[in-house]
Design an enzyme around this catalytic site. Structure first.
Site, PDB file in Angstrom:
ATOM      1  N   ALA A  65      -9.708  66.398  33.612  1.00  0.00           N
ATOM      2  CA  ALA A  65      -9.581  67.810  33.956  1.00  0.00           C
ATOM      3  C   ALA A  65     -10.340  68.023  35.261  1.00  0.00           C
ATOM      4  O   ALA A  65     -11.256  67.263  35.592  1.00  0.00           O
ATOM      5  CB  ALA A  65     -10.168  68.666  32.850  1.00  0.00           C
ATOM      6  N   GLY A 108      -9.404  64.147  30.463  1.00  0.00           N
ATOM      7  CA  GLY A 108      -8.111  64.788  30.231  1.00  0.00           C
ATOM      8  C   GLY A 108      -6.938  63.886  30.607  1.00  0.00           C
ATOM      9  O   GLY A 108      -5.841  64.037  30.069  1.00  0.00           O
ATOM     10  N   GLU A 111      -6.402  61.839  27.665  1.00  0.00           N
ATOM     11  CA  GLU A 111      -5.894  62.751  26.624  1.00  0.00           C
ATOM     12  C   GLU A 111      -4.431  63.122  26.878  1.00  0.00           C
ATOM     13  O   GLU A 111      -3.631  63.217  25.943  1.00  0.00           O
ATOM     14  CB  GLU A 111      -6.786  64.000  26.573  1.00  0.00           C
ATOM     15  N   GLU A 131     -16.514  62.455  29.345  1.00  0.00           N
ATOM     16  CA  GLU A 131     -17.003  63.837  29.376  1.00  0.00           C
ATOM     17  C   GLU A 131     -18.496  63.925  29.055  1.00  0.00           C
ATOM     18  O   GLU A 131     -19.208  64.782  29.571  1.00  0.00           O
ATOM     19  CB  GLU A 131     -16.218  64.705  28.375  1.00  0.00           C
TER      20      GLU A 131
HETATM   21  N1  CAA Z   1     -12.036  66.614  38.892  1.00  0.00           N
HETATM   22  C1  CAA Z   1     -12.036  66.999  40.201  1.00  0.00           C
HETATM   23  N2  CAA Z   1     -12.043  66.131  41.243  1.00  0.00           N
HETATM   24  C2  CAA Z   1     -12.039  64.829  40.955  1.00  0.00           C
HETATM   25  C3  CAA Z   1     -12.018  64.351  39.633  1.00  0.00           C
HETATM   26  C4  CAA Z   1     -12.013  65.300  38.566  1.00  0.00           C
HETATM   27  N3  CAA Z   1     -11.949  64.954  37.281  1.00  0.00           N
HETATM   28  N4  CAA Z   1     -12.038  62.995  39.664  1.00  0.00           N
HETATM   29  C5  CAA Z   1     -12.042  62.647  40.967  1.00  0.00           C
HETATM   30  N5  CAA Z   1     -12.045  63.754  41.749  1.00  0.00           N
HETATM   31  C6  CAA Z   1     -12.066  63.819  43.203  1.00  0.00           C
HETATM   32  C7  CAA Z   1     -13.441  63.448  43.764  1.00  0.00           C
HETATM   33  O1  CAA Z   1     -14.313  64.548  43.692  1.00  0.00           O
HETATM   34  C8  CAA Z   1     -13.087  63.024  45.153  1.00  0.00           C
HETATM   35  O2  CAA Z   1     -12.887  64.179  45.928  1.00  0.00           O
HETATM   36  P1  CAA Z   1     -13.595  64.310  47.398  1.00  0.00           P
HETATM   37  O3  CAA Z   1     -12.931  63.227  48.215  1.00  0.00           O
HETATM   38  O4  CAA Z   1     -13.236  65.695  47.826  1.00  0.00           O
HETATM   39  O5  CAA Z   1     -15.038  64.050  47.204  1.00  0.00           O
HETATM   40  C9  CAA Z   1     -11.731  62.355  44.997  1.00  0.00           C
HETATM   41  O6  CAA Z   1     -11.210  62.831  43.756  1.00  0.00           O
HETATM   42  C10 CAA Z   1     -11.825  60.844  44.914  1.00  0.00           C
HETATM   43  O7  CAA Z   1     -12.741  60.517  43.879  1.00  0.00           O
HETATM   44  P2  CAA Z   1     -13.968  59.508  44.093  1.00  0.00           P
HETATM   45  O8  CAA Z   1     -14.451  59.533  45.503  1.00  0.00           O
HETATM   46  O9  CAA Z   1     -14.984  59.803  43.037  1.00  0.00           O
HETATM   47  O10 CAA Z   1     -13.231  58.097  43.816  1.00  0.00           O
HETATM   48  P3  CAA Z   1     -13.892  56.757  43.293  1.00  0.00           P
HETATM   49  O11 CAA Z   1     -12.848  55.713  43.440  1.00  0.00           O
HETATM   50  O12 CAA Z   1     -15.212  56.525  43.928  1.00  0.00           O
HETATM   51  O13 CAA Z   1     -14.173  57.003  41.722  1.00  0.00           O
HETATM   52  C11 CAA Z   1     -13.619  57.757  39.489  1.00  0.00           C
HETATM   53  C12 CAA Z   1     -13.108  57.162  40.837  1.00  0.00           C
HETATM   54  C13 CAA Z   1     -14.500  56.737  38.769  1.00  0.00           C
HETATM   55  C14 CAA Z   1     -12.384  58.063  38.642  1.00  0.00           C
HETATM   56  C15 CAA Z   1     -14.420  59.046  39.780  1.00  0.00           C
HETATM   57  O14 CAA Z   1     -13.663  59.893  40.642  1.00  0.00           O
HETATM   58  C16 CAA Z   1     -14.776  59.827  38.563  1.00  0.00           C
HETATM   59  O15 CAA Z   1     -15.689  59.445  37.833  1.00  0.00           O
HETATM   60  N6  CAA Z   1     -14.090  60.978  38.295  1.00  0.00           N
HETATM   61  C17 CAA Z   1     -14.397  61.876  37.223  1.00  0.00           C
HETATM   62  C18 CAA Z   1     -13.977  61.312  35.887  1.00  0.00           C
HETATM   63  C19 CAA Z   1     -14.355  62.266  34.760  1.00  0.00           C
HETATM   64  O16 CAA Z   1     -15.512  62.540  34.522  1.00  0.00           O
HETATM   65  N7  CAA Z   1     -13.347  62.796  34.041  1.00  0.00           N
HETATM   66  C20 CAA Z   1     -13.554  63.732  32.978  1.00  0.00           C
HETATM   67  C21 CAA Z   1     -13.369  65.143  33.497  1.00  0.00           C
HETATM   68  S1  CAA Z   1     -13.786  66.379  32.280  1.00  0.00           S
HETATM   69  C22 CAA Z   1     -12.451  66.449  31.236  1.00  0.00           C
HETATM   70  O17 CAA Z   1     -11.462  65.771  31.410  1.00  0.00           O
HETATM   71  C23 CAA Z   1     -12.601  67.421  30.105  1.00  0.00           C
HETATM   72  C24 CAA Z   1     -11.524  67.367  29.078  1.00  0.00           C
HETATM   73  O18 CAA Z   1     -11.538  66.564  28.175  1.00  0.00           O
HETATM   74  C25 CAA Z   1     -10.468  68.342  29.094  1.00  0.00           C
END
Ligand code: CAA
Length: 257
Positions: A65, A108, A111, A131
């Site tokens: 998400a 998400g 999911e 999360e």
């Molecule tokens: N939401 C918003 N933006 C996101 C995102 C997310 N879930 N995941 C990645 N992005 C964005 C980053 O912020 C980044 O944007 P900027 O260039 O503007 O900084 C861009 O995508 C590229 O991401 P990274 O630079 O982080 O890429 P990476 O290759 O270094 O890492 C990754 C990849 C390990 C997937 C890392 O992006 C990451 O950990 N993302 C978040 C994963 C996460 O925590 N997901 C759970 C979200 S909460 C949820 O989903 C709740 C639910 O159950 C409903």
């Protein structure tokens, strides 16, 4: 209709939805959720479409998400807005949906893949429910669907530590149905969907309904439910056609009747 976050295509009898927010690794924001609802509704209304494939990019199916969209929400915002509830309508899709997952399927994203009927994973796929690392927990069904898919121990491990599973572990655990080379992912998923779309639609939809019932009821009730649907299919012309074609050693021509 032009979509901001999705690419929608028809490939024969298959509807293809590609998540298209590359700058955010296909993070699932509210626009994307509404657009997906809209795209699915169109595919459901379209009699020419018999199955749907949902995919992302090579790097990310979806990284969860959209954290940037959620970060300032209060409890009342989340509660009164019923945050994430719209995804239930996507999970309720009646036509079969295959998730073709390459790269990250996190939070998400994992999911959403689990809302589909099965997951075909590229060999670079990574699944996780991170999360907990954000001070929250899964909110699009992950604690429920992951537990049903892989059992309590692995689901607890994933959700409590936030670690990722690679494609091999995901297949071994039963989360994904098959692993394919990343450059063959879409081809395999489209072929599987086309095969499904070529079968009798009533039989396909009832099969899906019956398998899903296994997750929601007792064995005795589930078996009874299955038998009722099985009986019902003898009212279709496609059953006559399918069995006649077998006996006559020819390919059946199903007409969804
Ligand atoms: N939401 C918003 N933006 C996101 C995102 C997310 N879930 N995941 C990645 N992005 C964005 C980053 O912020 C980044 O944007 P900027 O260039 O503007 O900084 C861009 O995508 C590229 O991401 P990274 O630079 O982080 O890429 P990476 O290759 O270094 O890492 C990754 C990849 C390990 C997937 C890392 O992006 C990451 O950990 N993302 C978040 C994963 C996460 O925590 N997901 C759970 C979200 S909460 C949820 O989903 C709740 C639910 O159950 C409903």
């Amino acid at each position: 209709m032009a979509y901001e976050t999705l690419i929608i295509e028809k490939r024969g009898a298959v509807g293809l939805i590609t998540l298209n927010r590359p700058h955010a690794l296909n993070a699932l924001n509210s626009i994307l959720m509404h657009e997906m609802e809209e795209a699915l509704a169109r595919f459901h209304e379209d009699d020419a479409i018999g199955a749907i494939v949902l995919t992302g990019s090579e790097k990310a199916f979806a990284a969860g998400a959209d954290i940037k969209e959620m970060k300032d929400l209060s409890f009342t915002d989340a509660y009164l807005g019923d945050l994430m509830a719209g995804w239930d309508r996507i999970a309720a899709s009646r036509k079969p949906m295959i998730a073709a997952v390459s790269g990250f399927a996190l939070g998400g994203g994992c999911e959403l893949a689990m809302m589909c009927d099965f997951i075909i994973a590229a060999d670079n796929a990574k699944f996780g429910q991170p999360e907990i690392t954000l001070g929250i927990m899964p909110g699009m069904g992950g604690s429920q669907r992951l537990t049903r898919a892989v059992g309590k121990s692995k689901a607890m491990d994933m959700a409590l530590t936030g670690r990722m599973m690679d494609a091999v572990e995901a297949e071994r655990a039963g989360l994904v149905s098959r692993i394919v080379p990343v450059d063959k992912l879409l081809e395999e998923a489209l072929a599987a969907a086309a095969k499904i779309a070529g079968f009798s639609r009533p039989a396909v939809l009832m099969t899906k309904e019956s398998v899903n019932r296994a997750l929601e009821t007792t064995l005795a009730e589930g078996v009874r439910f299955e038998r009722r649907l099985f009986h019902a299919l003898f009212a279709t012309e496609d059953q006559k056609e399918g069995m006649a074609a077998f006996v006559e050693k020819r390919k059946p021509a199903f007409r969804n009747l």
